[in-house]
Scaffold this active site. Structure first.
Site, short mmCIF file in Angstrom:
data_model
loop_
_atom_site.label_atom_id
_atom_site.label_comp_id
_atom_site.label_asym_id
_atom_site.label_seq_id
_atom_site.Cartn_x
_atom_site.Cartn_y
_atom_site.Cartn_z
CG ASN A 10 -1.84 1.62 1.31
OD1 ASN A 10 -1.69 1.83 0.58
ND2 ASN A 10 -2.41 1.22 2.38
CE LYS A 12 0.28 3.36 5.17
NZ LYS A 12 -0.47 3.52 6.26
CG HIS A 94 -5.97 1.68 5.13
ND1 HIS A 94 -6.35 2.93 6.13
CD2 HIS A 94 -5.02 0.89 5.36
CE1 HIS A 94 -4.63 2.44 7.10
NE2 HIS A 94 -4.01 1.18 5.63
CD GLU A 96 -2.93 5.22 6.96
OE1 GLU A 96 -2.94 5.36 5.43
OE2 GLU A 96 -1.66 5.26 7.58
CD GLU A 166 -3.39 -2.68 7.03
OE1 GLU A 166 -2.67 -3.29 6.26
OE2 GLU A 166 -4.47 -1.31 7.09
N GLY A 172 2.13 1.94 10.75
CA GLY A 172 2.71 2.94 10.74
C GLY A 172 3.79 3.45 11.84
CB SER A 211 5.25 -2.44 12.02
OG SER A 211 4.85 -0.73 11.88
C1 PEP Z 1 -1.43 0.00 6.16
O1 PEP Z 1 -1.21 1.35 5.52
O2 PEP Z 1 -1.87 -0.66 5.87
C2 PEP Z 1 0.21 -0.70 6.65
C3 PEP Z 1 0.16 -1.79 7.05
O3 PEP Z 1 1.43 0.54 7.21
P1 PEP Z 1 3.33 -0.07 7.36
O4 PEP Z 1 2.99 -1.17 7.36
O5 PEP Z 1 3.77 0.90 7.40
O6 PEP Z 1 2.28 -0.01 9.18
#
Ligand code: PEP
Length: 249
Positions: A10, A12, A94, A96, A166, A172, A211
Site C-alpha cells: 500500500n 498510500k 483502511h 486511515e 491491521e 506506521g 509495520s
Molecule cells: C498500512 O497502511 O496498511 C500499513 C500496514 O502500513 P505500515 O506497514 O507502514 O504499518
C-alpha cells in the site's frame, strides 16, 4: 486447506512519476514467487503502473473506490473506471479511511458491495485501536466490522474478499503485532466466519498488516492462519518489499 499467500504493498499518498518508475523497476527485479504480489499506487499512477507491470505477474490494487456506481459525485472514482486499468483489488475500510474520512462500517460495506458488483476484489481492512485492545475488545471490534459486510453482501461473497487484519496501534508505528498475536486474531476471524460458512472460512485469505518488515515477516508467515501481508512503509523500498515477498515463499 492450502491458501496462496498474498503480499500487497500500500503506497498510500506517496510517490511521483519519477520515484514510481524507479520503484517499479526495482520490483521487477523480483524472481518468480509462489505468492501473489499486489501493488496499490494512488489513482493518478494506476495507468502508468499498469503499463509498467504489464509483462509481470503483479496484480494492481486501488486504495479506495466510490460506493456509488456513476454520476454527479465530483472527485470520486468508480469501480468500473478501475476495471478499465486492470485493477483487480481495492483496499476498503483502511483505518486511515475509517478515522480520517469518517468511513463507518456501513459505508465500508456499501463500497464492498459496489466493488464486488464490478468484479473488483475487496481487501477488507479491519482492526482495533490500542484502547480497544486494552479493553479486551479486539475480537468484538473485528467481528463487528466483518458482520457489517456479511449483512450487506452475504457470507458467500467472502469467497471473493480478502481480509487484512491491521491493528491500528501497529500501522506506521514500527510496533508490529507479534506473530502469535496476529495468529490469535486471524484464528478468531476464521472461527467467526465459520459460524456462517465453514467452507468460506477455510478459503478466505487473511493478511496481517502493521509495520511489517522483512525481519519480522518470516515468523508471521509461518503462522497457519496468516495468509500474507498488507505492507505500508516497507513497500516503498523495493529491496525490503522483495525480501518480504521472498519470506512468504
Ligand atoms: C498500512 O497502511 O496498511 C500499513 C500496514 O502500513 P505500515 O506497514 O507502514 O504499518
Amino acid at each position: 486447506m492450502i491458501r496462496q499467500k498474498i503480499v500487497a504493498g500500500n503506497w498510500k499518498m506517496n510517490g511521483s512519476k519519477e520515484s514510481i518508475n524507479a520503484l517499479v523497476n526495482g520490483l521487477l527485479e523480483m524472481k518468480g514467487s509462489n505468492s501473489e504480489v499486489v501493488i496499490a499506487p494512488s489513482f493518478p499512477y494506476l495507468s502508468l503502473v499498469n503499463e509498467l507491470v504489464a509483462a509481470s505477474d503483479f496484480s494492481l490494487a486501488a486504495q479506495n473506490v466510490s460506493g456509488e456506481v456513476k454520476g454527479a459525485y465530483t472527485g470520486e472514482v468508480s469501480a468500473s473506471m478501475l476495471g478499465d486499468f486492470d485493477v483487480k483489488y481495492v483496499l476498503l475500510g483502511h483505518s486511515e479511511r475509517r478515522t480520517l474520512y469518517n468511513e463507518t462500517d456501513d459505508v465500508v460495506a456499501a463500497k464492498v458491495a459496489t466493488a464486488l458488483n464490478a468484479e473488483l476484489a475487496p481487501i477488507l481492512c479491519i482492526g482495533e485501536t490500542l484502547e480497544e485492545r486494552e479493553a479486551n475488545q479486539t475480537f468484538s471490534v473485528c467481528e463487528r466490522q466483518i458482520q457489517a459486510v456479511i449483512s450487506k453482501v452475504g457470507i458467500e461473497a467472502f469467497a471473493k474478499i480478502v481480509i487484512a487484519y491491521e491493528p491500528i496501534w501497529a500501522i506506521g508505528t514500527g510496533l508490529s503485532a507479534s506473530a502469535e498475536q496476529a495468529q490469535e486474531v486471524h484464528q478468531s476471524i476464521r472461527a467467526f466466519l465459520a459460524k456462517s460458512s465453514e467452507v468460506v472460512s477455510q478459503k478466505v485469505q487473511i493478511l496481517y498488516g502493521g509495520s511489517v518488515k522483512a525481519s519480522t515477516s518470516k515468523a508471521l508467515f509461518e503462522m497457519p492462519d496468516v495468509d500474507g501481508a498488507l505492507v505500508g512503509g516497507a513497500s516503498l523500498d523495493a529491496k525490503e518489499f522483495i525480501a518480504i515477498v521472498k519470506a512468504a515463499g
